[in-house]
Design a protein around this motif. Structure first.
Motif, PDB file in Angstrom:
ATOM      1  N   VAL A  46      50.248 -71.045 -39.747  1.00 20.50           N
ATOM      2  CA  VAL A  46      51.379 -70.792 -40.635  1.00 20.50           C
ATOM      3  C   VAL A  46      50.883 -70.050 -41.877  1.00 20.50           C
ATOM      4  CG1 VAL A  46      53.244 -71.869 -41.969  1.00 20.50           C
ATOM      5  CG2 VAL A  46      52.481 -72.917 -39.813  1.00 20.50           C
ATOM      6  N   ASP A  47      51.560 -68.947 -42.175  1.00 19.96           N
ATOM      7  CA  ASP A  47      51.283 -68.169 -43.378  1.00 19.96           C
ATOM      8  C   ASP A  47      52.515 -68.278 -44.263  1.00 19.96           C
ATOM      9  OD1 ASP A  47      50.392 -66.408 -45.300  1.00 19.96           O
ATOM     10  OD2 ASP A  47      50.596 -64.624 -44.042  1.00 19.96           O
ATOM     11  N   GLY A  48      52.388 -69.016 -45.350  1.00 15.13           N
ATOM     12  CA  GLY A  48      53.552 -69.275 -46.202  1.00 15.13           C
ATOM     13  C   GLY A  48      54.512 -70.183 -45.482  1.00 15.13           C
ATOM     14  N   ASP A  49      55.691 -69.658 -45.157  1.00 17.83           N
ATOM     15  CA  ASP A  49      56.664 -70.457 -44.401  1.00 17.83           C
ATOM     16  C   ASP A  49      56.930 -69.859 -43.022  1.00 17.83           C
ATOM     17  OD1 ASP A  49      58.056 -68.220 -45.172  1.00 17.83           O
ATOM     18  OD2 ASP A  49      59.747 -69.295 -46.060  1.00 17.83           O
ATOM     19  N   GLU A  50      56.022 -68.966 -42.571  1.00 16.72           N
ATOM     20  CA  GLU A  50      56.197 -68.287 -41.292  1.00 16.72           C
ATOM     21  C   GLU A  50      55.084 -68.636 -40.307  1.00 16.72           C
ATOM     22  OE1 GLU A  50      56.252 -63.726 -39.551  1.00 16.72           O
ATOM     23  OE2 GLU A  50      56.145 -64.051 -41.701  1.00 16.72           O
ATOM     24  N   VAL A  51      55.469 -69.068 -39.108  1.00 14.49           N
ATOM     25  CA  VAL A  51      54.498 -69.284 -38.042  1.00 14.49           C
ATOM     26  C   VAL A  51      54.100 -67.906 -37.525  1.00 14.49           C
ATOM     27  CG1 VAL A  51      54.096 -70.247 -35.745  1.00 14.49           C
ATOM     28  CG2 VAL A  51      55.473 -71.516 -37.399  1.00 14.49           C
ATOM     29  N   ILE A  52      52.804 -67.587 -37.630  1.00 13.76           N
ATOM     30  CA  ILE A  52      52.344 -66.267 -37.194  1.00 13.76           C
ATOM     31  C   ILE A  52      51.677 -66.299 -35.819  1.00 13.76           C
ATOM     32  CG2 ILE A  52      52.153 -65.388 -39.540  1.00 13.76           C
ATOM     33  CD1 ILE A  52      49.081 -65.744 -39.252  1.00 13.76           C
ATOM     34  N   GLY A  53      51.455 -67.505 -35.300  1.00 15.93           N
ATOM     35  CA  GLY A  53      50.862 -67.607 -33.983  1.00 15.93           C
ATOM     36  C   GLY A  53      50.415 -69.011 -33.678  1.00 15.93           C
ATOM     37  N   SER A  54      49.799 -69.142 -32.513  1.00 19.49           N
ATOM     38  CA  SER A  54      49.235 -70.431 -32.119  1.00 19.49           C
ATOM     39  C   SER A  54      47.913 -70.167 -31.422  1.00 19.49           C
ATOM     40  CB  SER A  54      50.193 -71.189 -31.206  1.00 19.49           C
ATOM     41  OG  SER A  54      50.344 -70.509 -29.979  1.00 19.49           O
ATOM     42  N   MET A  55      47.075 -71.172 -31.431  1.00 15.99           N
ATOM     43  CA  MET A  55      45.790 -71.046 -30.754  1.00 15.99           C
ATOM     44  C   MET A  55      45.457 -72.341 -30.051  1.00 15.99           C
ATOM     45  SD  MET A  55      43.355 -70.748 -34.125  1.00 15.99           S
ATOM     46  CE  MET A  55      41.808 -70.868 -33.268  1.00 15.99           C
ATOM     47  N   GLN A  56      44.688 -72.202 -28.974  1.00 14.52           N
ATOM     48  CA  GLN A  56      44.353 -73.365 -28.170  1.00 14.52           C
ATOM     49  C   GLN A  56      42.999 -73.140 -27.512  1.00 14.52           C
ATOM     50  OE1 GLN A  56      47.301 -74.250 -25.199  1.00 14.52           O
ATOM     51  NE2 GLN A  56      46.701 -76.386 -25.147  1.00 14.52           N
ATOM     52  N   LYS A  57      42.262 -74.215 -27.325  1.00 19.23           N
ATOM     53  CA  LYS A  57      40.979 -74.145 -26.650  1.00 19.23           C
ATOM     54  C   LYS A  57      41.177 -74.629 -25.221  1.00 19.23           C
ATOM     55  CE  LYS A  57      36.153 -75.407 -27.261  1.00 19.23           C
ATOM     56  NZ  LYS A  57      35.200 -76.159 -28.098  1.00 19.23           N
ATOM     57  N   GLN A  58      40.839 -73.748 -24.269  1.00 16.20           N
ATOM     58  CA  GLN A  58      40.942 -74.095 -22.861  1.00 16.20           C
ATOM     59  C   GLN A  58      39.643 -73.683 -22.184  1.00 16.20           C
ATOM     60  OE1 GLN A  58      44.546 -71.868 -21.958  1.00 16.20           O
ATOM     61  NE2 GLN A  58      45.676 -73.793 -21.864  1.00 16.20           N
TER      62      GLN A  58
END
Length: 147
Positions: free
Chosen positions: A31-43
């Motif tokens: 989250v940057d400020g009040d905006e979700v800019i992405g997601s990340m995951q370890k697989q």
């Protein structure tokens, strides 16, 4: 929920990003400020980024390093290693709550005494952590709060 703050050293003004995981095993939301800019995951040992917009170079690596360095990531392995003959599984609910399931056929009362006597030594960073410990069939349990 686990919330971390990542300060980017590669960007001018050192912007801060919130990195949030709502439930264990779910992707981390960036989250940057009040905006979700992405997601990340370890697989399978590798981090992947699913960006909703362009992200600065090095953001994935920086945030992945931040997450990897957190004590809550290393504590389950330490518990399983220290009590290898007693502990079947350690489940991180969040950075302040861990569920521990013991192996079949152990002396649960003996493990309770061992756990109570030593768990504080495994905690490097001092914060309040609750451990809920269950026998293999969940018919007996105990709880330890470490400050």
């Amino acid at each position: 929920m686990i919330e971390l703050i990542y300060f980017s050293e590669k960007q001018s003004g050192a912007p801060a990003y919130q990195v949030i995981q709502f439930n264990p095993g779910e992707p981390w939301q960036i989250v940057d400020g009040d905006e979700v800019i992405g997601s990340m995951q370890k697989q399978e040992g590798l981090w992947s980024l699913h960006a909703l917009s362009s992200v600065p170079d090095g953001l994935l690596t920086g945030i992945a390093n931040l997450i990897e360095q957190q004590h809550f990531n290393r504590l389950p392995a330490k518990i399983k290693e220290h009590w290898e003959s007693y502990v079947l599984e350690v489940i991180t609910q969040n950075d302040a709550l861990y569920l521990i399931v013991c192996k079949e056929g152990i002396d649960f009362d003996r493990f309770k005494k061992l756990f109570w006597g030593y768990i504080g030594e495994l905690i490097k960073d001092q914060w309040q952590i609750r451990f809920r410990v269950y026998n293999v069939d969940m018919s007996d349990d105990f709880e330890v709060l470490v400050n």
